[in-house]
Design an enzyme around this catalytic site. Structure first.
Site, mmCIF file in Angstrom:
data_model
loop_
_atom_site.group_PDB
_atom_site.id
_atom_site.type_symbol
_atom_site.label_atom_id
_atom_site.label_comp_id
_atom_site.label_asym_id
_atom_site.label_seq_id
_atom_site.Cartn_x
_atom_site.Cartn_y
_atom_site.Cartn_z
ATOM 1 N N GLU A 21 0.841 -1.204 0.000
ATOM 2 C CA GLU A 21 0.000 0.000 0.000
ATOM 3 C C GLU A 21 0.879 1.259 0.000
ATOM 4 O O GLU A 21 1.883 1.328 0.718
ATOM 5 C CB GLU A 21 -0.904 0.053 1.241
ATOM 6 C CG GLU A 21 -1.787 1.308 1.214
ATOM 7 C CD GLU A 21 -2.552 1.567 2.503
ATOM 8 O OE1 GLU A 21 -3.552 0.879 2.728
ATOM 9 O OE2 GLU A 21 -2.128 2.466 3.267
ATOM 10 N N PRO A 25 1.284 11.360 -1.775
ATOM 11 C CA PRO A 25 2.082 12.439 -1.174
ATOM 12 C C PRO A 25 1.478 13.813 -1.472
ATOM 13 O O PRO A 25 0.663 13.955 -2.382
ATOM 14 C CB PRO A 25 3.446 12.314 -1.873
ATOM 15 C CG PRO A 25 3.393 11.063 -2.669
ATOM 16 C CD PRO A 25 1.961 10.738 -2.916
ATOM 17 N N LYS A 26 1.921 14.806 -0.687
ATOM 18 C CA LYS A 26 1.305 16.132 -0.829
ATOM 19 C C LYS A 26 2.103 17.071 -1.731
ATOM 20 O O LYS A 26 1.652 18.160 -2.042
ATOM 21 C CB LYS A 26 1.166 16.781 0.553
ATOM 22 C CG LYS A 26 0.151 16.068 1.436
ATOM 23 C CD LYS A 26 -0.223 16.925 2.643
ATOM 24 C CE LYS A 26 -1.329 16.284 3.445
ATOM 25 N NZ LYS A 26 -0.940 15.050 4.114
ATOM 26 N N ARG A 111 -15.851 3.586 3.493
ATOM 27 C CA ARG A 111 -16.620 4.739 3.951
ATOM 28 C C ARG A 111 -15.690 5.953 4.045
ATOM 29 O O ARG A 111 -16.028 7.061 3.667
ATOM 30 C CB ARG A 111 -17.224 4.402 5.326
ATOM 31 C CG ARG A 111 -18.331 5.294 5.833
ATOM 32 C CD ARG A 111 -17.924 6.524 6.582
ATOM 33 N NE ARG A 111 -16.932 6.369 7.608
ATOM 34 C CZ ARG A 111 -17.175 6.266 8.908
ATOM 35 N NH1 ARG A 111 -18.415 6.273 9.344
ATOM 36 N NH2 ARG A 111 -16.196 6.183 9.790
ATOM 37 N N TYR A 130 -22.507 4.461 3.837
ATOM 38 C CA TYR A 130 -21.630 3.369 4.267
ATOM 39 C C TYR A 130 -20.897 2.776 3.068
ATOM 40 O O TYR A 130 -21.356 2.889 1.925
ATOM 41 C CB TYR A 130 -22.443 2.245 4.927
ATOM 42 C CG TYR A 130 -23.210 2.683 6.142
ATOM 43 C CD1 TYR A 130 -22.541 3.145 7.275
ATOM 44 C CD2 TYR A 130 -24.604 2.635 6.170
ATOM 45 C CE1 TYR A 130 -23.244 3.551 8.402
ATOM 46 C CE2 TYR A 130 -25.311 3.039 7.290
ATOM 47 C CZ TYR A 130 -24.627 3.502 8.405
ATOM 48 O OH TYR A 130 -25.308 3.905 9.516
ATOM 49 N N ASP A 168 -21.277 -8.115 11.354
ATOM 50 C CA ASP A 168 -22.542 -8.004 10.605
ATOM 51 C C ASP A 168 -22.364 -7.024 9.445
ATOM 52 O O ASP A 168 -22.827 -7.260 8.334
ATOM 53 C CB ASP A 168 -23.669 -7.483 11.514
ATOM 54 C CG ASP A 168 -24.103 -8.548 12.521
ATOM 55 O OD1 ASP A 168 -23.823 -9.740 12.276
ATOM 56 O OD2 ASP A 168 -24.697 -8.171 13.557
ATOM 57 N N TYR A 276 1.691 -2.290 4.653
ATOM 58 C CA TYR A 276 1.519 -0.840 4.710
ATOM 59 C C TYR A 276 2.920 -0.243 4.654
ATOM 60 O O TYR A 276 3.616 -0.175 5.669
ATOM 61 C CB TYR A 276 0.799 -0.447 6.009
ATOM 62 C CG TYR A 276 -0.636 -0.888 6.048
ATOM 63 C CD1 TYR A 276 -1.551 -0.343 5.147
ATOM 64 C CD2 TYR A 276 -1.090 -1.832 6.960
ATOM 65 C CE1 TYR A 276 -2.877 -0.746 5.166
ATOM 66 C CE2 TYR A 276 -2.423 -2.238 6.981
ATOM 67 C CZ TYR A 276 -3.300 -1.687 6.079
ATOM 68 O OH TYR A 276 -4.613 -2.081 6.090
HETATM 69 P P1 FAD Z 1 -18.046 0.927 6.799
HETATM 70 O O1 FAD Z 1 -17.902 -0.525 6.646
HETATM 71 O O2 FAD Z 1 -19.092 1.631 6.025
HETATM 72 O O3 FAD Z 1 -18.240 1.233 8.337
HETATM 73 C C1 FAD Z 1 -18.212 2.555 8.839
HETATM 74 C C2 FAD Z 1 -18.975 2.610 10.152
HETATM 75 O O4 FAD Z 1 -20.366 2.456 9.878
HETATM 76 C C3 FAD Z 1 -18.597 1.482 11.117
HETATM 77 O O5 FAD Z 1 -18.698 1.960 12.442
HETATM 78 C C4 FAD Z 1 -19.661 0.439 10.847
HETATM 79 O O6 FAD Z 1 -19.861 -0.408 11.944
HETATM 80 C C5 FAD Z 1 -20.873 1.328 10.569
HETATM 81 N N1 FAD Z 1 -21.866 0.686 9.705
HETATM 82 C C6 FAD Z 1 -21.646 0.031 8.554
HETATM 83 N N2 FAD Z 1 -22.803 -0.445 8.041
HETATM 84 C C7 FAD Z 1 -23.779 -0.056 8.878
HETATM 85 C C8 FAD Z 1 -25.201 -0.226 8.918
HETATM 86 N N3 FAD Z 1 -25.856 -0.934 7.985
HETATM 87 N N4 FAD Z 1 -25.889 0.312 9.953
HETATM 88 C C9 FAD Z 1 -25.262 1.018 10.948
HETATM 89 N N5 FAD Z 1 -23.918 1.198 10.956
HETATM 90 C C10 FAD Z 1 -23.184 0.676 9.952
HETATM 91 N N6 FAD Z 1 -9.635 5.858 4.938
HETATM 92 C C11 FAD Z 1 -9.477 6.846 4.013
HETATM 93 O O7 FAD Z 1 -9.971 7.964 4.215
HETATM 94 N N7 FAD Z 1 -8.791 6.609 2.845
HETATM 95 C C12 FAD Z 1 -8.241 5.399 2.554
HETATM 96 O O8 FAD Z 1 -7.639 5.218 1.498
HETATM 97 C C13 FAD Z 1 -8.381 4.344 3.515
HETATM 98 N N8 FAD Z 1 -7.886 3.097 3.280
HETATM 99 C C14 FAD Z 1 -8.109 2.095 4.182
HETATM 100 C C15 FAD Z 1 -7.643 0.797 3.902
HETATM 101 C C16 FAD Z 1 -7.855 -0.240 4.799
HETATM 102 C C17 FAD Z 1 -7.365 -1.622 4.470
HETATM 103 C C18 FAD Z 1 -8.542 0.002 6.027
HETATM 104 C C19 FAD Z 1 -8.760 -1.108 7.006
HETATM 105 C C20 FAD Z 1 -9.005 1.271 6.314
HETATM 106 C C21 FAD Z 1 -8.796 2.336 5.399
HETATM 107 N N9 FAD Z 1 -9.283 3.620 5.642
HETATM 108 C C22 FAD Z 1 -9.107 4.626 4.717
HETATM 109 C C23 FAD Z 1 -9.960 3.935 6.904
HETATM 110 C C24 FAD Z 1 -11.474 3.694 6.811
HETATM 111 O O9 FAD Z 1 -12.050 4.466 5.804
HETATM 112 C C25 FAD Z 1 -12.061 4.089 8.164
HETATM 113 O O10 FAD Z 1 -11.629 3.161 9.134
HETATM 114 C C26 FAD Z 1 -13.563 4.287 8.229
HETATM 115 O O11 FAD Z 1 -13.865 4.786 9.522
HETATM 116 C C27 FAD Z 1 -14.386 3.013 8.022
HETATM 117 O O12 FAD Z 1 -14.438 2.666 6.706
HETATM 118 P P2 FAD Z 1 -15.181 1.304 6.213
HETATM 119 O O13 FAD Z 1 -14.969 1.249 4.769
HETATM 120 O O14 FAD Z 1 -14.744 0.189 7.038
HETATM 121 O O15 FAD Z 1 -16.684 1.729 6.525
#
Ligand code: FAD
Length: 314
Positions: A21, A25-26, A111, A130, A168, A276
């Site tokens: 991954e 960069p800025k 998200r 989401y 879930d 990472y």
């Molecule tokens: P989701 O799966 O949508 O979850 C977000 C929140 O909503 C969680 O609390 C979940 O429990 C809740 N939720 C989901 N579905 C529901 C539902 N049906 N009802 C109620 N609540 C729900 N961030 C960046 O900004 N840019 C990146 O490039 C980036 N890359 C990442 C790469 C990896 C491998 C990982 C693990 C994380 C990365 N992140 C990145 C961080 C990530 O975007 C954040 O951790 C974010 O808070 C959660 O994203 P998610 O895609 O898991 O969201």
């Protein structure tokens, strides 16, 4: 090529594979440095690389440009992160179109983190709430063209600490069309392996790719573990804390600890390791050498082609 097909080929060949991954960069110099590094690290033989999406979509043009260059100029199978943060549907569609036009066939649908100035995440009007909504949208618009990865959290995530609720929500992302999972970083192999069993018990069968953070410095190691709220095994602290002011010793001991972690995963049948890199080569290379996964580099790698960003970064 789809990441799931690359993983299946590794599985069939019975050989461990890895991926890298990079974050965007800025500065223009940072971009050029990263291109150089991507090309050099491309010779290590990653199955794919992925490029992050900046929270708030601020550097999104640069993500799409870098994905395009990595894919077409450096020939690296590239996965583009795409988030819902600050992204109206039209912006999401533009990003997908850029990826499509650049020959990218893999998206990590997220998200997203809240933008730096906001503590809490909120959806923009007309945007997605989401990650599962983004997955669904990509599937509706592009069918099976993109392989779609989603994020998994063996130790909880920022706004949801209950692992059962997160499972879930992970299931919903897969049911919406996700085809592989990349996890948050972790240092405790047992926690990850227990979590994999729970994921499987939920009926989720797609590949799970563990996120591995090599150790560059003690300060960065502690900062990232604190930020992601993950467990640091006592053995790691006992080994690293006494040498915390000696960067070389931290890197050497860190390599041994991360190699041991990876060996435990490989022994448990996990075949793919996702590093990472923090845009740095050395610590990742040291771990790959420790695992005997580096190809022999007989000939020096030529410098990367200069590539001037069209985005006027300073
Ligand atoms: P989701 O799966 O949508 O979850 C977000 C929140 O909503 C969680 O609390 C979940 O429990 C809740 N939720 C989901 N579905 C529901 C539902 N049906 N009802 C109620 N609540 C729900 N961030 C960046 O900004 N840019 C990146 O490039 C980036 N890359 C990442 C790469 C990896 C491998 C990982 C693990 C994380 C990365 N992140 C990145 C961080 C990530 O975007 C954040 O951790 C974010 O808070 C959660 O994203 P998610 O895609 O898991 O969201």
């Amino acid at each position: 090529m789809h990441i799931k097909d690359k993983l299946a080929a590794c599985e069939k060949a019975g050989k461990p594979c890895f991926s890298f991954e990079y974050y965007v960069p800025k500065t223009a110099q940072g971009v050029q440095n990263l291109y150089d590094r991507m090309e050099r690290m491309g010779s290590f033989g990653p199955q794919f690389i992925d490029i992050t999406w900046n929270a708030g979509g601020r550097l999104s043009n640069l993500t799409t440009e870098m994905v395009n260059v990595a894919q077409t100029v450096y020939g690296l199978e590239t996965c583009m992160h795409l988030t819902c943060t600050g992204m109206e549907k039209e912006k999401v569609d533009n990003a997908l179109k850029e990826a499509y036009n650049g020959g990218c066939t893999n998206i990590l649908a997220l998200r997203g983190d809240p933008p730096r100035e906001n503590e809490k995440w909120s959806a923009v009007p007309g945007g997605f709430r989401y990650a599962k909504d983004l997955v669904k949208h990509i599937r509706e618009k592009y069918g099976d063209y993109f392989d779609i990865g989603v994020a998994g959290y063996p130790e909880g995530c920022d706004d949801e600490v209950d692992p059962d609720i997160l499972l879930d929500h992970l299931k919903e992302k897969i049911d919406a069309g996700g085809t592989f999972i990349i996890t948050q970083m972790f240092y405790d192999a047992d926690i990850f392996l227990d979590w994999v069993q729970k994921v499987r018990a939920k009926g989720i069968t797609v590949p799970i790719i563990p996120g591995i953070m090599p150790i560059h410095t003690y300060a960065a190691f502690i900062r990232r573990a604190t930020w992601t709220k993950i467990n640091i095994p006592e053995k790691w602290m006992t080994a690293l804390e006494p040498v915390k002011n000696d960067d070389v010793a931290v890197r050497d001991i860190g390599r041994d600890l991360v190699v041991e972690l990876c060996q435990k995963l490989l022994a448990a049948g996990i075949n793919q390791l996702h590093f990472y890199t923090m845009n740095l080569a050395t610590a990742t290379r040291m771990v790959l050498e420790g695992l005997d996964l580096m190809p022999s580099l007989d000939s020096p790698v030529p410098p990367a082609l200069p590539f001037k960003s069209s985005l006027g970064l300073g």
